[in-house]
Design an enzyme around this catalytic site. Structure first.
Site, mmCIF file in Angstrom:
data_model
loop_
_atom_site.group_PDB
_atom_site.id
_atom_site.type_symbol
_atom_site.label_atom_id
_atom_site.label_comp_id
_atom_site.label_asym_id
_atom_site.label_seq_id
_atom_site.Cartn_x
_atom_site.Cartn_y
_atom_site.Cartn_z
ATOM 1 N N HIS A 272 18.058 29.110 34.738
ATOM 2 C CA HIS A 272 17.946 28.646 33.354
ATOM 3 C C HIS A 272 18.980 27.570 33.095
ATOM 4 O O HIS A 272 20.090 27.637 33.618
ATOM 5 C CB HIS A 272 18.151 29.804 32.360
ATOM 6 N N ASP A 329 10.633 34.754 31.852
ATOM 7 C CA ASP A 329 9.305 34.741 32.464
ATOM 8 C C ASP A 329 9.170 35.666 33.674
ATOM 9 O O ASP A 329 8.075 35.836 34.190
ATOM 10 C CB ASP A 329 8.949 33.308 32.909
HETATM 11 N N1 CMC Z 1 14.660 28.755 42.792
HETATM 12 C C1 CMC Z 1 15.387 28.096 43.733
HETATM 13 N N2 CMC Z 1 16.330 27.186 43.425
HETATM 14 C C2 CMC Z 1 16.563 26.928 42.134
HETATM 15 C C3 CMC Z 1 15.843 27.561 41.106
HETATM 16 C C4 CMC Z 1 14.868 28.508 41.476
HETATM 17 N N3 CMC Z 1 14.157 29.144 40.535
HETATM 18 N N4 CMC Z 1 16.276 27.112 39.920
HETATM 19 C C5 CMC Z 1 17.234 26.204 40.190
HETATM 20 N N5 CMC Z 1 17.408 26.099 41.524
HETATM 21 C C6 CMC Z 1 18.399 25.262 42.194
HETATM 22 C C7 CMC Z 1 17.995 23.810 42.179
HETATM 23 O O1 CMC Z 1 17.269 23.459 43.350
HETATM 24 C C8 CMC Z 1 19.337 23.130 42.096
HETATM 25 O O2 CMC Z 1 19.897 23.113 43.375
HETATM 26 P P1 CMC Z 1 20.818 21.863 43.831
HETATM 27 O O3 CMC Z 1 21.989 21.850 42.895
HETATM 28 O O4 CMC Z 1 21.166 22.183 45.246
HETATM 29 O O5 CMC Z 1 19.953 20.645 43.695
HETATM 30 C C9 CMC Z 1 20.188 24.059 41.253
HETATM 31 O O6 CMC Z 1 19.593 25.354 41.419
HETATM 32 C C10 CMC Z 1 20.185 23.708 39.759
HETATM 33 O O7 CMC Z 1 18.842 23.632 39.335
HETATM 34 P P2 CMC Z 1 18.306 22.544 38.353
HETATM 35 O O8 CMC Z 1 16.840 22.336 38.594
HETATM 36 O O9 CMC Z 1 19.176 21.321 38.409
HETATM 37 O O10 CMC Z 1 18.557 23.275 36.982
HETATM 38 P P3 CMC Z 1 17.916 22.886 35.602
HETATM 39 O O11 CMC Z 1 18.815 23.385 34.561
HETATM 40 O O12 CMC Z 1 17.589 21.432 35.592
HETATM 41 O O13 CMC Z 1 16.520 23.671 35.597
HETATM 42 C C11 CMC Z 1 14.995 25.484 35.459
HETATM 43 C C12 CMC Z 1 16.349 24.926 35.022
HETATM 44 C C13 CMC Z 1 14.655 26.687 34.614
HETATM 45 C C14 CMC Z 1 13.896 24.424 35.234
HETATM 46 C C15 CMC Z 1 15.061 25.861 36.964
HETATM 47 O O14 CMC Z 1 16.018 26.891 37.159
HETATM 48 C C16 CMC Z 1 13.725 26.293 37.520
HETATM 49 O O15 CMC Z 1 12.947 25.428 37.945
HETATM 50 N N6 CMC Z 1 13.382 27.614 37.534
HETATM 51 C C17 CMC Z 1 12.097 28.065 37.973
HETATM 52 C C18 CMC Z 1 11.060 27.848 36.867
HETATM 53 C C19 CMC Z 1 11.255 28.819 35.732
HETATM 54 O O16 CMC Z 1 11.386 30.012 35.927
HETATM 55 N N7 CMC Z 1 11.183 28.292 34.503
HETATM 56 C C20 CMC Z 1 11.308 29.103 33.283
HETATM 57 C C21 CMC Z 1 12.592 28.829 32.569
HETATM 58 S S1 CMC Z 1 12.989 30.035 31.314
HETATM 59 C C22 CMC Z 1 11.763 29.943 30.104
HETATM 60 C C23 CMC Z 1 11.428 28.592 29.629
HETATM 61 O O17 CMC Z 1 12.291 27.776 29.305
HETATM 62 O O18 CMC Z 1 10.271 28.311 29.571
#
Ligand code: CMC
Length: 395
Positions: A272, A329
């Site tokens: 998140h 989720d």
């Molecule tokens: N599985 C594997 N790696 C992950 C995941 C995951 N679910 N989430 C983040 N990472 C890694 C990502 O690859 C990155 O690694 P690095 O620093 O080496 O590049 C690091 O963690 C930080 O991730 P980010 O994508 O820069 O973080 P963000 O704040 O931009 O994205 C997020 C947040 C929720 C989009 C992301 O954690 C994600 O894609 N999660 C899976 C999808 C998900 O469950 N979404 C629902 C979010 S909660 C409800 C809502 O808002 O709808």
């Protein structure tokens, strides 16, 4: 002109001042208008929580009765709206249908767009909250080829929705009160989450003084993606895939650690932008998943896989170091599945839940003393100025 801050993904940009929802990502705190989400989940209901978010205080008895009455009595859609569904191909994704039909509401109520009075905004709020479950249930009925059912005014918000989803004209349908209550709590837990992608979209669209129907329609599309509200569908599809491939959760976690490799995917329902310790909604939903499955006497092997995945991931250095925890989720889809809601409707459930938040933010923005159209800048990286080359001189 002047200094532009580069902030991809708006990680550290406060786009507005807001009184609606407070989040503390380190401590796992979520407050709607100052009230902890745990208390609301236990003591409130979705309609009351919607009022709280939109109007800023818990309603007294007459305010609640008035709100409830109007939401109940605006739940039918114009008969012409039903014809829109015939224009879609077979089996469209219900999020696309819901956004399109909500957008179409702006064609039915277009007399009230500019300089809306408080009364006109109020009717729009009632209409949206009342009609979205009807619009959503019809998208499911259309995919089955079954007739649309009229809303039933004697039923509660969630009982009415489940009735429109699962009843048929040939057979009465008794909505299970456990299912209706579980859905009500899930909707409450999704009702707002400050400046997430879809809410920011609603605000941005609304910042051009665009009407609420169209702003919400845009919000539904923003919510659809698997990184946002589409994650609940992606989680259950992921759990199903793990089960179909023999149930090896460890193998899947290993793959999720290499998100850039071919054939790999993120662990959906994990991570998140704001929560870096735990997501308070996920804690409640995990507990609920056990209770609801138990009460409904549903055996769900996907719950066991989810529990294994969580256990493995939470002990893994990759997830620990990146502070990735189960989000809202991760377990919600298991409950929706137990309520017999089809997987592609899960993001629609999120949209119905998030609607009060979208409305609250749109209303707050319209009355904001600092109101300005949303218009981010960019850091230009393209070519510097050079002369036009006539076609015949180009290589
Ligand atoms: N599985 C594997 N790696 C992950 C995941 C995951 N679910 N989430 C983040 N990472 C890694 C990502 O690859 C990155 O690694 P690095 O620093 O080496 O590049 C690091 O963690 C930080 O991730 P980010 O994508 O820069 O973080 P963000 O704040 O931009 O994205 C997020 C947040 C929720 C989009 C992301 O954690 C994600 O894609 N999660 C899976 C999808 C998900 O469950 N979404 C629902 C979010 S909660 C409800 C809502 O808002 O709808």
């Amino acid at each position: 002109t002047g200094y532009i801050t580069f902030d991809p993904g708006y990680v550290s940009t406060g786009s507005c001042q807001s009184d609606i929802t407070f989040l503390d990502g380190e401590k796992g705190i979520l407050l709607y208008r100052g009230i902890p989400i745990e208390q609301l989940a236990e003591k409130s209901n979705f309609i009351e929580t919607a009022f709280l978010l939109i109007y800023g205080h818990l309603p007294n008895r007459s305010e609640l009765d008035y709100f409830q009455y109007h939401i109940t009595h605006h739940s039918m859609v114009h008969e012409s709206i039903k014809k829109l569904y015939d224009g879609f191909p077979n089996n469209p994704h219900p999020m696309a249908v819901c956004s399109a039909v909500v957008g179409a509401l702006a064609t039915f109520y277009q007399d009230q767009f500019n300089n809306q009075t408080a009364r006109e905004i109020e009717i729009t709020i009632h209409r949206l909250l009342a009609k979205l479950p009807t619009i959503a249930a019809y998208s499911y009925k259309k995919s089955l080829g079954q007739p649309f059912l009229y809303p039933q005014n004697h039923l509660s918000y969630t009982k009415n929705f489940l009735n429109m989803m699962f009843a048929t004209p040939c057979e009465p349908y008794e909505v299970n009160p456990v299912a209706a209550k579980a859905l009500d709590v899930l909707l409450m837990l999704h009702a707002d989450h400050e400046q997430n992608c879809s809410t920011s979209t609603v605000r941005l669209v609304g910042s051009s003084r665009c009407n609420l129907y169209s702003s919400v329609s845009a919000g539904i599309y923003a919510l659809w993606g698997p990184l946002h509200g589409g994650a609940n569908q992606a989680v259950v599809e992921m759990l199903q895939k793990i089960q179909d491939e023999g149930g090896d959760a460890k193998k899947f976690v290993e793959k999720a650690k290499k998100p850039n490799e071919e054939g790999s995917s993120r662990l959906f329902g994990f991570g998140h932008r704001v929560y870096k310790n735990f997501d308070p909604r996920s804690k409640i939903i995990k507990q609920m998943a056990h209770e609801v499955l138990d009460k409904l006497k549903v055996q769900e092997p996907l719950l066991d896989i989810a529990l294994q995945l969580e256990e493995i991931a939470l002990k893994d250095d990759y997830f620990i170091s990146k502070k990735l925890y189960p989000n809202v989720d991760f377990y919600s889809g298991i409950i929706y599945k137990a309520l017999r809601i089809p997987v592609n409707m899960f993001p629609v459930m999120f949209a119905i839940g998030r609607l009060p938040g979208w409305i609250a933010h749109w209303v707050e923005l319209q009355g904001d003393k600092d109101f300005r159209i949303g218009r981010p800048r960019q850091i230009y990286q393209g070519k510097t100025s050079h002369d036009y080359v006539p076609l015949e001189q180009r290589g």
